[in-house]
Design a protein around this motif. Sequence first.
Motif, short mmCIF file in Angstrom:
data_model
loop_
_atom_site.label_atom_id
_atom_site.label_comp_id
_atom_site.label_asym_id
_atom_site.label_seq_id
_atom_site.Cartn_x
_atom_site.Cartn_y
_atom_site.Cartn_z
N SER A 149 0.83 -1.21 0.00
CA SER A 149 0.00 0.00 0.00
C SER A 149 0.86 1.26 0.00
O SER A 149 0.40 2.32 -0.38
CB SER A 149 -0.97 -0.01 1.19
N HIS A 150 2.12 1.13 0.42
CA HIS A 150 3.06 2.27 0.37
C HIS A 150 3.97 2.19 -0.84
O HIS A 150 4.96 2.91 -0.92
CB HIS A 150 3.89 2.32 1.65
N GLU A 151 3.66 1.27 -1.74
CA GLU A 151 4.38 1.12 -3.01
C GLU A 151 5.86 0.81 -2.81
O GLU A 151 6.68 1.12 -3.67
CB GLU A 151 4.19 2.36 -3.89
N VAL A 152 6.19 0.22 -1.66
CA VAL A 152 7.55 -0.30 -1.48
C VAL A 152 7.67 -1.62 -2.25
O VAL A 152 8.73 -1.95 -2.78
CB VAL A 152 7.87 -0.51 0.01
N LEU A 153 6.57 -2.35 -2.29
CA LEU A 153 6.48 -3.58 -3.10
C LEU A 153 5.30 -3.44 -4.06
O LEU A 153 4.29 -2.83 -3.71
CB LEU A 153 6.25 -4.80 -2.21
N PRO A 154 5.40 -4.02 -5.27
CA PRO A 154 4.25 -3.98 -6.18
C PRO A 154 3.09 -4.82 -5.63
O PRO A 154 3.31 -5.91 -5.10
CB PRO A 154 4.79 -4.61 -7.47
N SER A 155 1.87 -4.30 -5.76
CA SER A 155 0.69 -5.04 -5.28
C SER A 155 0.57 -6.41 -5.94
O SER A 155 0.20 -7.39 -5.29
CB SER A 155 -0.59 -4.25 -5.57
N GLU A 156 0.91 -6.47 -7.23
CA GLU A 156 0.79 -7.74 -7.95
C GLU A 156 1.75 -8.77 -7.35
O GLU A 156 1.43 -9.95 -7.26
CB GLU A 156 1.12 -7.57 -9.45
N TYR A 157 2.93 -8.30 -6.96
CA TYR A 157 3.89 -9.23 -6.37
C TYR A 157 3.37 -9.76 -5.04
O TYR A 157 3.42 -10.97 -4.78
CB TYR A 157 5.25 -8.53 -6.15
N TYR A 175 -7.97 -15.63 6.05
CA TYR A 175 -7.35 -14.45 6.66
C TYR A 175 -6.59 -13.64 5.60
O TYR A 175 -6.71 -12.41 5.53
CB TYR A 175 -6.43 -14.90 7.80
N LEU A 176 -5.83 -14.33 4.77
CA LEU A 176 -5.08 -13.62 3.73
C LEU A 176 -6.03 -12.92 2.75
O LEU A 176 -5.74 -11.83 2.28
CB LEU A 176 -4.16 -14.59 2.96
N ASN A 177 -7.18 -13.55 2.49
CA ASN A 177 -8.15 -12.90 1.60
C ASN A 177 -8.69 -11.61 2.19
O ASN A 177 -8.96 -10.65 1.47
CB ASN A 177 -9.30 -13.86 1.28
N GLN A 178 -8.85 -11.60 3.51
CA GLN A 178 -9.29 -10.37 4.17
C GLN A 178 -8.23 -9.26 3.99
O GLN A 178 -8.58 -8.11 3.74
CB GLN A 178 -9.51 -10.61 5.67
N LEU A 179 -6.97 -9.65 4.14
CA LEU A 179 -5.89 -8.66 3.95
C LEU A 179 -5.86 -8.17 2.50
O LEU A 179 -5.71 -6.97 2.25
CB LEU A 179 -4.54 -9.28 4.32
N ARG A 180 -6.00 -9.10 1.56
CA ARG A 180 -6.08 -8.71 0.15
C ARG A 180 -7.18 -7.69 -0.07
O ARG A 180 -7.00 -6.68 -0.74
CB ARG A 180 -6.41 -9.95 -0.70
N HIS A 181 -8.34 -8.02 0.48
CA HIS A 181 -9.50 -7.17 0.29
C HIS A 181 -9.23 -5.76 0.83
O HIS A 181 -9.61 -4.75 0.22
CB HIS A 181 -10.70 -7.80 1.00
N LYS A 182 -8.57 -5.69 1.98
CA LYS A 182 -8.34 -4.39 2.61
C LYS A 182 -7.25 -3.58 1.89
O LYS A 182 -7.38 -2.37 1.74
CB LYS A 182 -7.94 -4.60 4.08
N TYR A 183 -6.19 -4.27 1.48
CA TYR A 183 -5.02 -3.53 1.00
C TYR A 183 -4.79 -3.57 -0.51
O TYR A 183 -4.25 -2.65 -1.08
CB TYR A 183 -3.75 -4.07 1.67
N LEU A 184 -5.16 -4.67 -1.13
CA LEU A 184 -4.73 -4.86 -2.51
C LEU A 184 -5.83 -4.59 -3.53
O LEU A 184 -5.56 -4.36 -4.69
CB LEU A 184 -4.19 -6.28 -2.72
N ARG A 185 -7.09 -4.65 -3.08
CA ARG A 185 -8.19 -4.42 -4.02
C ARG A 185 -9.17 -3.44 -3.42
O ARG A 185 -9.81 -3.72 -2.43
CB ARG A 185 -8.92 -5.74 -4.30
N ASP A 186 -9.26 -2.30 -4.01
CA ASP A 186 -10.19 -1.28 -3.48
C ASP A 186 -11.59 -1.47 -4.05
O ASP A 186 -11.76 -1.70 -5.20
CB ASP A 186 -9.69 0.12 -3.83
#
Lengths: 186, 131
Positions: A149-157, A175-186
């Motif tokens: 989310s801070h673009e230190v790493l690419p979201s796709e990676y 649990y990981l899907n919840q994190l994906r939902h929060k951070y990787l997919r708006d």
Amino acid sequence: MDDKPISVVDTNVLLNLATPVVDGRPAAPTGADPLKALLSSYHVHVPTSVIGELSAATGSDDLLSAAADLVLKASHHLTTHDVEAKIDEPLDYGLDQGESDGIWLANTLDAPLFITDEFNSTNYLFVSLALDDRNTLFTTPHVLCKLASHEVLPSEYVDAALSYYVDSKGWDEQYLNQLRHKYLRD
Amino acid sequence: MAEEKTRVDFNAPASIVERADNAAELLDISRTQLLIDALQDELDGLADDDGFRSRLRDAYYDERVDFQTVKSVLGQEEAMRMKLLRASIDREPPEPQLKAELPTDEEFYDGEVPVWRSDEAGDGDDAESTA
């Protein structure tokens, strides 16, 4: 002195971050380096015992050994503390020595971030209990999402890395899907 | 343990009711007892079923089922683990601080990045890389 937050991690976190970097198989995510990203964005502190545990993991011709080699190559970015000499009473929560040392260190440094990958088992309860402030407890996938989310790493990676960990380490996919939902997919 | 009972009415295919009655008679238990035993077995089996556990975790993290439900199926410790983990999702780790680009591998590591390949993979066609 810069303003990077202090983070305390255990041996498994470092190994798990290094694993996709050294894994040359097609299933491994490519194009970024989560170990380098963490060690460059936070001041990472570890008990000295972590270095011993890493050394013990090297020497065989397997993925874990390669990951341990990589972490050791980056070990000059770690701040080590001789915890054993300082602990009066060991924590007694049924955790192994390395974890207990790490928690003691996090409590002593008043670290705002303690990272563990013990979230798949009830050990997570004990880690949470042993930390003075359980709000400082985060997991590797959570921190990876934060770095994305801070673009230190690419979201796709990070997205691909989470799938890699589910497949290779059996991490709690929901649990990981919840994190994906929060951070990787708006 | 004298737990409170709830009356349940339901329709079922006649043939399966007949089979249940025959089995209950042979076992010398009531039809009701047979049904309770069967339900108990089914629920115990689900608690050990990976697919069901995944659905339950999803539902709990999505707040579609409550803590008590998870606890009754998966037990106290597992339910507590999930409760703490769910609460942690709403927290934010401290902000990462990166002033410039990430350093190169040469700057960051003492030497090259080792690449591990499994022995059985006979398709070693990708180029050696230190990325």
